[in-house]
Design an enzyme around this catalytic site. Structure first.
Site, PDB file in Angstrom:
ATOM      1  N   TYR A 120       0.839  -1.206   0.000  1.00 56.61           N
ATOM      2  CA  TYR A 120       0.000   0.000   0.000  1.00 56.61           C
ATOM      3  C   TYR A 120       0.871   1.252   0.000  1.00 56.61           C
ATOM      4  CZ  TYR A 120      -3.885   3.095   1.057  1.00 56.61           C
ATOM      5  OH  TYR A 120      -4.823   4.083   0.991  1.00 56.61           O
ATOM      6  N   PHE A 148      -7.462  19.131 -25.236  1.00 56.56           N
ATOM      7  CA  PHE A 148      -8.121  17.857 -25.547  1.00 56.56           C
ATOM      8  C   PHE A 148      -9.485  17.862 -24.850  1.00 56.56           C
ATOM      9  CE2 PHE A 148      -8.995  13.321 -24.738  1.00 56.56           C
ATOM     10  CZ  PHE A 148      -9.128  12.938 -26.053  1.00 56.56           C
ATOM     11  N   ASP A 149     -10.404  17.009 -25.270  1.00 58.50           N
ATOM     12  CA  ASP A 149     -11.780  17.130 -24.744  1.00 58.50           C
ATOM     13  C   ASP A 149     -11.873  16.903 -23.230  1.00 58.50           C
ATOM     14  OD1 ASP A 149     -11.269  14.472 -25.225  1.00 58.50           O
ATOM     15  OD2 ASP A 149     -13.259  13.981 -25.965  1.00 58.50           O
ATOM     16  N   ASP A 162       0.561  19.487 -21.504  1.00 65.09           N
ATOM     17  CA  ASP A 162      -0.204  18.257 -21.629  1.00 65.09           C
ATOM     18  C   ASP A 162       0.681  17.308 -22.433  1.00 65.09           C
ATOM     19  OD1 ASP A 162      -1.735  16.118 -22.382  1.00 65.09           O
ATOM     20  OD2 ASP A 162      -3.547  17.271 -22.752  1.00 65.09           O
ATOM     21  N   ALA A 175       0.809  14.001 -23.114  1.00 62.47           N
ATOM     22  CA  ALA A 175       0.384  12.647 -23.503  1.00 62.47           C
ATOM     23  C   ALA A 175       1.301  12.059 -24.586  1.00 62.47           C
ATOM     24  CB  ALA A 175      -1.062  12.672 -23.993  1.00 62.47           C
ATOM     25  N   LYS A 188      -0.454   6.606 -23.762  1.00 65.93           N
ATOM     26  CA  LYS A 188      -0.016   6.844 -25.133  1.00 65.93           C
ATOM     27  C   LYS A 188       1.491   6.562 -25.201  1.00 65.93           C
ATOM     28  CE  LYS A 188      -3.950   9.391 -24.854  1.00 65.93           C
ATOM     29  NZ  LYS A 188      -4.767   9.484 -23.644  1.00 65.93           N
ATOM     30  N   HIS A 197     -19.967  13.038 -26.427  1.00 66.28           N
ATOM     31  CA  HIS A 197     -19.764  12.132 -27.559  1.00 66.28           C
ATOM     32  C   HIS A 197     -19.514  10.685 -27.133  1.00 66.28           C
ATOM     33  CE1 HIS A 197     -15.608  13.118 -26.543  1.00 66.28           C
ATOM     34  NE2 HIS A 197     -15.254  12.036 -27.173  1.00 66.28           N
TER      35      HIS A 197
HETATM   36  N1  F0G Z   1      -4.591  14.889 -23.143  1.00 61.89           N
HETATM   37  C1  F0G Z   1      -4.526  14.459 -24.412  1.00 61.89           C
HETATM   38  C2  F0G Z   1      -3.777  15.250 -25.434  1.00 61.89           C
HETATM   39  C3  F0G Z   1      -5.144  13.262 -24.765  1.00 61.89           C
HETATM   40  O1  F0G Z   1      -5.080  12.848 -26.028  1.00 61.89           O
HETATM   41  C4  F0G Z   1      -5.842  12.519 -23.767  1.00 61.89           C
HETATM   42  C5  F0G Z   1      -6.526  11.288 -24.093  1.00 61.89           C
HETATM   43  C6  F0G Z   1      -5.874  13.019 -22.460  1.00 61.89           C
HETATM   44  C7  F0G Z   1      -5.231  14.209 -22.184  1.00 61.89           C
HETATM   45  C8  F0G Z   1      -6.598  12.288 -21.369  1.00 61.89           C
HETATM   46  O2  F0G Z   1      -5.920  11.138 -21.000  1.00 61.89           O
HETATM   47  O3  F0G Z   1      -7.466   9.255 -21.560  1.00 61.89           O
HETATM   48  O4  F0G Z   1      -5.545   8.947 -20.008  1.00 61.89           O
HETATM   49  O5  F0G Z   1      -7.517  10.251 -19.298  1.00 61.89           O
HETATM   50  N2  F0G Z   1      -6.751  10.942 -25.255  1.00 61.89           N
HETATM   51  C9  F0G Z   1      -7.339   9.707 -25.695  1.00 61.89           C
HETATM   52  C10 F0G Z   1      -7.496   9.772 -27.177  1.00 61.89           C
HETATM   53  C11 F0G Z   1      -8.530   9.255 -24.947  1.00 61.89           C
HETATM   54  O6  F0G Z   1      -8.172   8.864 -27.703  1.00 61.89           O
HETATM   55  O7  F0G Z   1      -6.953  10.658 -27.816  1.00 61.89           O
HETATM   56  P1  F0G Z   1      -6.659   9.823 -20.450  1.00 61.89           P
END
Ligand code: F0G
Length: 460
Positions: free
Chosen positions: A72, A124-125, A215, A217, A258, A450
């Site tokens: 833990y 990102f969304d 960000d 990713a 990613k 979406h």
């Molecule tokens: N930022 C970016 C640029 C992303 O592409 C994503 C996720 C996130 C943040 C959020 O990360 O999914 O680990 O919570 N993108 C995925 C996509 C879902 O299909 O592009 P997460």
């Protein structure tokens, strides 16, 4: 002729996939209310919905899974992850979390509140969802080059710094809670941001005392593009470039699903800001769990430690980005209009050009995805007006700058023949595009609609 770079790995374990019939696909998409996220994966032949968490882990990562320490507190796997992550990013505080949006959940409420704005090259969304949940407004500020899908520019993900300065003046620096630099810029077609642009944006942020959040990713791919395309960067290692990028940020959020090549995991980091670090720690414990596991199993922390290193390997990056370029080049040879040049993790088809008869409020990019699913059992997703939630104030459908259908390439997962198949099916859809009239939304959530919305085909 499109060139395919041989992969720097061989296959050790396989997972069967099955092609369906056209009739089965009609039935499946109807049962899914025409939402790609509601399809069962067993009804999909080639799954290009996302490159997130769908990557193939290496034998070394699986070995780390077996050796995961599930304590833990103070797990050995946490120690391994911290050693690797601090070495790469060089931030004072790095916190594992269960995925990218959890990192956003930990950080953004500490930077933003009602009446503020967050400015990004493109949120990102989920990022824009968290900005809005914090009460703040989302503003995207990507370079104008991104809107022209057909002409070459090396760094279409760049921040429009002239516009950024104007926005800061307009809103007042005290009301800009953060500037978010998304690398690579997913929503603009997986397009990279240059090191020069990151530095210029950071200088503007510093001048106005606004925190710059990276960000991250797809930070390794972005570094690879910098090495390939930016003057003076060719002889530098990916790691050196990554270090330079992160030195410009005040904090970062990262989905490790990613470039971290794991099925689940993320990080949030703070370069040096004791107040922010304290704030994050106090949010992690109730929301994600104790600091040394942050919503993950010990084995996940171990896999991430190995994945972060593998994800920065130059041979791997050349092959992976090369797969995307190969698919893009095949599409172009067949007359399919894509965002050009291809970005890192996906090809983005310009749906406005494929389905010019469908207006934005009937979602041409979503329509193209449904068409390709019916044609070949291939699953992609809309990065256009459908992914935009309706205006929170007026409820009106917003119009996206670009109507893109995104087909992602999971890392180390598909072969050249799979990619050839995708390009050919896209070309087939081009010939039948007039058969489709777009979609109407029947039911939707207020935020991130979406993922769960129900749709039906529009008929005049
Ligand atoms: N930022 C970016 C640029 C992303 O592409 C994503 C996720 C996130 C943040 C959020 O990360 O999914 O680990 O919570 N993108 C995925 C996509 C879902 O299909 O592009 P997460």
């Amino acid at each position: 002729m499109a060139q395919y770079i041989p992969e720097p790995y061989r296959i050790k374990m396989v997972e069967p996939i099955r092609q369906t019939t056209y009739e089965e696909r009609i039935e499946a998409i109807r049962a899914a209310d025409y939402n790609m996220f509601s399809l069962a994966s067993s009804d999909v032949y080639i799954d290009m919905l996302t490159d997130s968490g769908t990557n193939a882990m290496s034998d070394q990562q699986w070995a780390a899974m077996m050796q995961g320490d599930e304590s833990y507190a103070g797990s050995r796997s946490y120690g391994q992850l911290m050693e690797v992550a601090h070495d790469i990013f060089n931030y004072e505080y790095i916190q594992p979390v269960h995925q990218g949006r959890a990192a956003e959940h930990m950080l953004f409420p500490l930077l933003l509140k009602k009446g503020m704005v967050s400015i990004s090259n493109y949120h990102f969304d989920t990022t824009s969802g968290h900005v809005q949940l914090s009460g703040a407004k989302v503003i995207n500020c990507v370079s104008a080059e991104a809107a022209d899908t057909q002409s070459y520019a090396p760094f279409k993900g760049n921040m429009d710094t002239g516009k950024l300065k104007k926005l800061i003046r307009e809103y007042g620096p005290e009301n800009v809670g953060c500037i978010v630099m998304t690398i690579t810029c997913n929503s603009a077609g997986g397009q990279p941001v240059s090191l020069a642009n990151i530095k210029e944006t950071a200088a503007i942020a510093r001048e106005h005392d606004i925190p710059l959040v990276i960000d991250a990713a797809r930070y390794a791919e972005n570094a690879f593009f910098i090495k390939e395309r930016e003057e003076g960067q060719q002889d530098r290692s990916i790691k050196e470039i990554v270090r330079d990028i992160f030195a410009e940020g005040d904090a970062f959020t990262m989905s490790a699903k990613k470039d971290g090549i794991v099925n689940i995991g993320g990080l949030v980091g703070v370069r040096e800001n004791p107040e922010l670090i304290k704030g994050i720690k106090s949010r992690v414990v109730p929301y994600e769990g104790f600091l040394t596991y942050g919503g993950l199993a010990g084995r996940d922390l171990g896999a991430m430690a190995v994945g972060l290193t593998e994800g920065m390997d130059e041979d791997f990056l050349r092959s992976y980005v090369g797969q995307t370029k190969y698919l893009g080049d095949r599409c172009r040879e067949l007359g399919v209009p894509i965002q050009y040049p291809t970005g890192g993790h996906a090809i983005f088809v310009d749906a406005r050009k494929v389905m010019p008869h469908i207006p934005y409020y009937r979602f041409p990019a979503h329509t193209l995805c449904v068409a390709l699913y019916l044609e070949g059992g291939i699953r992609g997703c809309d990065i256009g007006s459908f992914i935009l939630d309706p205006d929170p104030e007026t409820g009106e459908q917003l119009e996206a700058d670009l109507e893109l259908s995104r087909f992602c390439i999971p890392r180390r997962t598909y072969t050249q023949a799979h990619l050839d198949y995708v390009a050919e099916k896209l070309a087939d859809v081009m010939k039948r595009s007039e058969e489709f009239q777009g979609f109407e939304v029947l039911e939707q959530a207020k935020v991130l609609r979406h993922f769960t919305a129900k749709l039906k085909p529009y008929t005049a």
